[in-house]
Write an enzyme that holds these catalytic residues in place. Structure first.
Site, mmCIF file in Angstrom:
data_model
loop_
_atom_site.group_PDB
_atom_site.id
_atom_site.type_symbol
_atom_site.label_atom_id
_atom_site.label_comp_id
_atom_site.label_asym_id
_atom_site.label_seq_id
_atom_site.Cartn_x
_atom_site.Cartn_y
_atom_site.Cartn_z
ATOM 1 N N GLY A 72 0.814 -1.214 0.000
ATOM 2 C CA GLY A 72 0.000 0.000 0.000
ATOM 3 C C GLY A 72 0.842 1.255 0.000
ATOM 4 O O GLY A 72 1.864 1.346 -0.687
ATOM 5 N N SER A 73 0.442 2.221 0.808
ATOM 6 C CA SER A 73 1.075 3.541 0.755
ATOM 7 C C SER A 73 2.525 3.540 1.203
ATOM 8 O O SER A 73 3.262 4.482 0.901
ATOM 9 C CB SER A 73 0.262 4.542 1.588
ATOM 10 N N THR A 74 2.979 2.509 1.928
ATOM 11 C CA THR A 74 4.398 2.464 2.280
ATOM 12 C C THR A 74 5.268 2.316 1.025
ATOM 13 O O THR A 74 6.466 2.592 1.050
ATOM 14 C CB THR A 74 4.713 1.318 3.260
ATOM 15 N N HIS A 75 4.654 1.900 -0.074
ATOM 16 C CA HIS A 75 5.362 1.732 -1.345
ATOM 17 C C HIS A 75 5.650 3.079 -2.005
ATOM 18 O O HIS A 75 6.553 3.186 -2.848
ATOM 19 C CB HIS A 75 4.500 0.844 -2.259
ATOM 20 N N SER A 129 -0.299 11.362 1.635
ATOM 21 C CA SER A 129 -0.343 10.060 0.965
ATOM 22 C C SER A 129 -1.189 10.122 -0.306
ATOM 23 O O SER A 129 -2.113 9.339 -0.501
ATOM 24 C CB SER A 129 -0.898 8.991 1.921
#
Length: 260
Positions: A72-75, A129
């Site tokens: 998810g957004s950690t990418h 994000s």
């Protein structure tokens, strides 16, 4: 490489928080960014190590290396880092966004939608994000570069930490991207990763752009007391130091912006 006291505390905190959240699974990794040594690696649910076979096999799975999930957004930080390294963006770049963006048959929106024509800074993009902003950066970077940096950051392959049944995760090769892939993949969907892989990727950002292979075994000691060092961790440069430092500075906005 484990620090016994740290391992105990990490496991205790993780278990307490996950029981309160009624979580299905969770893990926590503490990594020495310079040496790649795992100082703590906790998995939930856990089991009684004195009687492991009294617990269901599913509880004996190491959530940090055997369970995969969409990052998810950690990418998104990996995409921004890749774009900085490739010169697609600069630290002072602004990305013109709107409330949504369409790729293939899918419309992507933001949790903090911006009016059409909004110029978003990179710290703002990361802090809020922004799916729309990250997808636009991904468009400029291109699918081949995105895939190459995913691999460089350690996704799609086993870390080689030494634990059994480690999952390699999964990446979609550029030639298999479909109409919606340029929307989903930059924001970490359609990607399968382990928590250890993502920890090592972020450790590379913290380590001024140097990726260090995680390792759990420092040495082995034979019955006669002779110690044999384990092979050195593989090291490779993913980002120039200046870009890693710049990315870290941008990421601070996630914690300093009120709505971050």
């Amino acid at each position: 490489t484990l620090d016994r006291d740290l391992q105990y505390e990490v496991q205790d905190v993780l278990t307490t928080q996950m029981r309160a959240a009624q979580a299905t699974f969770a893990c926590a990794v503490v990594l020495d960014i310079h040496a790649g040594e795992v100082l703590a690696q906790a998995s939930y649910p856990t089991y009684d190590a004195a009687a492991p076979l009294d617990t269901p096999a599913a509880q004996r799975v190491d959530a940090c290396t055997q369970v995969v999930f969409d990052p998810g957004s950690t990418h998104k930080a990996l995409v921004v880092g890749a774009a900085l390294q490739e010169g697609v963006i600069r630290p002072d770049t602004t990305v013109v966004v709107g409330p949504t963006i369409r790729k293939g048959d899918t419309t992507y929106s933001d949790t903090h939608p911006q009016p059409a024509g909004t110029a978003m800074t990179l710290p703002g993009l990361l802090a809020l994000s922004s799916n729309v902003g990250t997808i636009k950066i991904g468009d400029a970077l291109g699918k081949e570069k995105i895939h190459a940096y995913q691999r460089a950051f350690g996704l799609g392959a086993r870390t080689g930490i030494g634990l059994p049944n480690e999952a390699p995760g999964q990446l979609l090769p550029p030639e298999q991207w479909t109409g919606s892939s340029p929307g989903s993949i930059p924001i970490g969907n359609g990607v399968a990763a382990t928590a250890l892989q993502m920890t090592a990727a972020y450790a590379a950002i913290a380590n001024d752009g140097l990726y260090v292979q995680p390792r759990l075994v420092r040495s082995t000691i034979a019955p006669d007391g002779k110690s044999t060092p384990a092979p050195q961790s593989q090291v490779r440069r993913v980002l120039a130091a200046e870009h890693a430092v710049g990315l870290r500075t941008m990421m601070e906005a996630v914690t300093t912006l009120d709505e971050g």
